[in-house]
Enzyme design. Structure first.
Site, PDB file in Angstrom:
ATOM      1  N   GLY A  25       0.832  -1.200   0.000  1.00 31.18           N
ATOM      2  CA  GLY A  25       0.000   0.000   0.000  1.00 31.18           C
ATOM      3  C   GLY A  25       0.866   1.249   0.000  1.00 31.18           C
ATOM      4  N   CYS A  26       0.234   2.384  -0.240  1.00 33.15           N
ATOM      5  CA  CYS A  26       0.995   3.632  -0.326  1.00 33.15           C
ATOM      6  C   CYS A  26       1.494   4.062   1.050  1.00 33.15           C
ATOM      7  CB  CYS A  26       0.176   4.730  -0.993  1.00 33.15           C
ATOM      8  SG  CYS A  26      -1.503   4.929  -0.410  1.00 33.15           S
ATOM      9  N   TYR A  27       0.653   3.956   2.068  1.00 30.54           N
ATOM     10  CA  TYR A  27       1.119   4.303   3.415  1.00 30.54           C
ATOM     11  C   TYR A  27       2.285   3.408   3.844  1.00 30.54           C
ATOM     12  CZ  TYR A  27      -2.798   7.501   4.529  1.00 30.54           C
ATOM     13  OH  TYR A  27      -3.672   8.553   4.580  1.00 30.54           O
TER      14      TYR A  27
END
Lengths: 344, 344, 344, 344
Positions: free
Chosen positions: C154-156
């Site tokens: 994921g981006c986080y």
């Protein structure tokens, strides 16, 4: 081993929004070798230090090169300089036999007098005006191919002229247009201005230079060239609180009964072979988000039959089709490359 | 002890953007007691729980009141409801002898047939249309004072009509107008829509409903009333990525030679006594930021003499002068209060 | 004649923000042939009709292909599908011997039980979990090269893990981190939501899922793998009113005296050979604008000596290094291509 | 006839964002008569000409008044001036026996030496420091009532201190805090800056002054006063691309087991009688949009039990509770008016 046929290019003014976009696009161009980058800088510095977005993407020192140095290292030089600065740089490059794509307004008008009226400055090189070519490939492709100095159009003129041309061209075309145009903030170039501070622009919207915009002569000159006679253009620019993108809404009185679908067909025929013009289906209109970061100009068409008015809406990215992308399209033409290379 | 002369008011549809703005403004109104708030809600809840921005500002329970209950508790009811819903609520309130300021389009057009053509729905109460008054105080102040049902204008019509009126009114006025209008997102009301998602609107800009907007009949009807004969209006709305604010740019052919300063003088005379109209000095044009959170409509004026065209730019806050503020201006008039009370 | 060695790829879920970004990037990839595009659509349609931004850029019909069809036409399939949907599609592709880069969360956690706790759904294919590889090339490059199922982070997690790793790794590293993260709106995927309407997000800012974000298990699992023992992570995501981009600010207690410059040196060494990690000079901190539309993660480092705390700031484009760009980086690795191909 | 008991006020620095907001709010204040407005201007001009948003709202000439003139005409003077300018203006006003609410940082710190270290300038009037009162009414209400010089807190300190106080106060409170704060652009004041140009801020996000912000001493001084002993604060400000609003996320280690609901109860008790503090229900967190244009500070509370950390989120409008609104709250107190007058 690097492709020996690559064309050596340079950018003067790489620090502006247009210069940055040129660099971004040229990095993807398969037939280009970027050789020289020039920007106002106190001392020579790696590009990635001056402009952190380019760190690890290009390994070149940027400095305040004089045009003679650019001419020596490059086959083609892009001038991404403000109006009135370009004309101070262009002569040594042309005299060295190299080609120039100039993104300023300095070589767009054919008459020095008109330039001087519009930009309030004496033109330094009127002798180049007769050979410079207006860089709108959709209208002047062949001339551009044979040119050494291309005057890349402004973003407003590109959007307005592409939207207007099919209605204006030829004997019975329109001779009066209203263009209500809206541009993102980078259209004004990178400069430090109280009016362009974030909190002044954000959550606002305004018209500016109403009735007095300096691009009107450029547009009327090309419209006259297309029409074969004078065309009047009422033009109002507005500032949209977005970084990039430009949309123009044109109003044209229709002398004949013409349905929206018939007018769309006329536009499709006119732009049939153009790689970067997209005529939208009936009932669909351009949105800036659909053209961002592309070299496309989207055009949507409506007819208000009761009020005998055609409404033509065009949209483009002011930094691409309105500046750097179109400059590369012109570069491809004058370098004998495929017109869409590096742009699709 | 509370002022016994305060007027009791209620809002139906307090959950929408317009309803929220009404509540915000009425909380500042010195002659108002807010008695009833109605919104779609599963069960009655304190306003501050339903709408956290109002916590600790008003102590009232909001529920899905029927109009009969609103009529009982209030002297005046604001209907901040969607088109077609207002006309389902209005009758019990009027029958109870209470007054209504309706912010929907349901009672703006004089002919039920025109309403049905524009909104594609049967009108449920055509019998109220002849007595309803179009709530643009600058034109219909006296009628509003004596009215029981005010049809508050839309935000686009307010901006366009205020900009157009001085050029249209009377015998030799303009009979053809082009209005290129740009609105912030709350103009569309609070609804869940894929098209209005943040990432679809932000950093974009578009025209919509080109040639087919449902507010054109409303505008042409009032223009006709002002002019004494038919006026044609070409109207194109655009969506600006801002929350609030609206700007309209009008283009009007000038039959006579008229300088910008002469035209400005004409506008100043026309709106001389208006508390909420500001005619800007020559060379200055409206910006949305100057009217945000106010009930003003700013108007700037230019003449393109060579092209015989007047360019009139107006700006307002679509939620204030374009909706809730104007509704309170109308409420003040029909309640016998000072017209600007609570609005300056 | 087309390069016969090009790799055939397909995208399932091309209509989402991530899918669109993948398509945009793959169009530039010199070793890729895009063969199959799948999206929810009522009937097959040219890509350029479904997604107007791609008109005239790719000539392919998009339809709601089952995974079996994707497997037949492609060497590698990108799954740009929502969590819980990916695991319904992956089996037929893997069974046909083709490779998958999955951008959902479905194969990131090693234990089905953890997945089920975080996503509140039964895992349909726990048998693939042991062979799937977490697609963060900076840590798992060799495993990815030999994998057939890459679980793209994921981006986080990408922003947090890249910022944390040099401080966490090995024996005496940090075992407690605070990560305060801020993401643009496309991080939530393309969905129609009242919370993500323009007027709800614009001119606002908020924390969300405070203390309960579903990506914490993913991050703690990888941190544990890097550290060799448990690491605790306090994580708070916030929503920034921008389309794309993500910035994370990490706070780490320093057990030893360490200057900012020493810590920067440690990071530079750690990421010395990484093409997409840029460690910024002392006193310079990441800005989202510097990484937009690129696959870079920029990291800036400060030490608050008096308070014995390291402050690490990382930024990336959530749709590129946080999704589609990283997916292509992984694709390059598992296809034996140069890791940066199509990404610089 | 005007209320003879109205208090005469003036604003120095009415052209800045804070000065404009003060003027906007004071126009609504029922017990205030605005007498003198001062701004840098070449020559005296009507307010509505200098600041078009105020045309037709106030009829007063604005000029570059010296403090002596302000003192003569006003009971209370608001100084909405930059740091280091306020201390050049304050003496004549105090010496004339008038009261001052100073919105700069010049009188916030008790020690001239600390001021000089933080702001790199010699303090011109250290003699006023011992009597000036820090204008956070929630902590220093009684002192403010008896003061003649109120040092209005900065926007960051207001948000951080209000969020931290209940956990810090008294004997066993927290002595180490991390505050990750995010502010809209007007927090920086109205100045012309390349960094704050629209296209530099919009669609971006960044941390700035990491580890070195000049407001940390102010915050640590008040925290120490609340705690009775030193408190360490790690503070990182970030710039959000919005005009107004500020959100701070605090991380505090919990020495004892405390549920979110218990902590919320503690905060509710602490702020029980405060008109402008709203403690949100469990699971709800502040959003900037809920406090815009209000004097509220909203606080949301979470506990990450596994990681023994309290997460406190506060939000306010930097121009209202973070500046002009709080200044009016202080003005109300030192003028013997109701504390919330003109603010609800």
């Amino acid at each position: 081993m690097e492709n020996p046929k690559k064309i050596s290019v340079g950018i003067m003014g790489v620090g502006g929004y247009t210069g940055q976009e040129l660099l971004r696009l040229l990095l993807h161009h398969p037939s280009v070798r970027i050789c020289c980058l020039s920007a106002r800088a106190e001392k020579p510095k790696p590009v990635g230090e001056l402009f952190p977005a380019f760190a690890k993407r290009i390994d070149l020192v940027c400095e305040d090169h004089p045009p003679e140095v650019m001419a020596k290292g490059c086959d083609v030089v892009f001038l991404a300089l403000p109006h009135t600065i370009s004309m101070q740089r262009v002569a040594p490059i042309l005299k060295a036999g190299k080609k120039v794509v100039d993104l300023s307004a300095d070589f767009r008008l054919k008459e020095a007098g008109e330039y001087e009226a519009a930009y309030q400055t004496k033109h330094l090189h009127p002798e180049f005006l007769k050979d410079s070519v207006y860089g709108l490939p959709e209208f002047y492709r062949e001339k551009i191919r044979n040119s050494t100095l291309v005057a890349n159009p402004g973003c407003y003129p590109t959007a307005v002229l592409l939207a207007a041309a099919p209605l204006v061209k030829g004997g019975r075309g329109a001779r009066f247009l209203i263009a209500d145009a809206k541009s993102g903030v980078t259209g004004a170039g990178r400069k430090i201005s109280g009016d362009l501070q974030f909190a002044e622009v954000n959550e606002s919207f305004k018209a500016y230079k109403v009735g007095v915009h300096q691009h009107v002569p450029e547009m009327e000159e090309i419209l006259k060239d297309l029409a074969g006679e004078s065309v009047l253009l009422v033009f109002t620019p507005h500032l949209v609180p977005i970084n990039r993108g430009l949309l123009a809404t044109l109003y044209v009185n229709l002398s004949e009964n013409l349905s929206a679908s018939a007018l769309i067909a006329k536009y499709r025929t006119f732009y049939e072979k153009e790689p970067f013009i997209r005529i939208l289906p009936e009932g669909v209109f351009p949105e800036i988000k659909q053209v961002l970061y592309t070299n496309f100009c989207d055009i949507g068409i409506q007819v208000d039959a009761k009020r005998k008015t055609a409404i033509i809406v065009s949209a483009l990215d002011n930094l691409v089709k309105g500046a750097a992308g179109q400059a590369i399209q012109n570069f491809n033409l004058l370098s004998g490359l495929g017109e869409t290379e590096g742009l699709l």
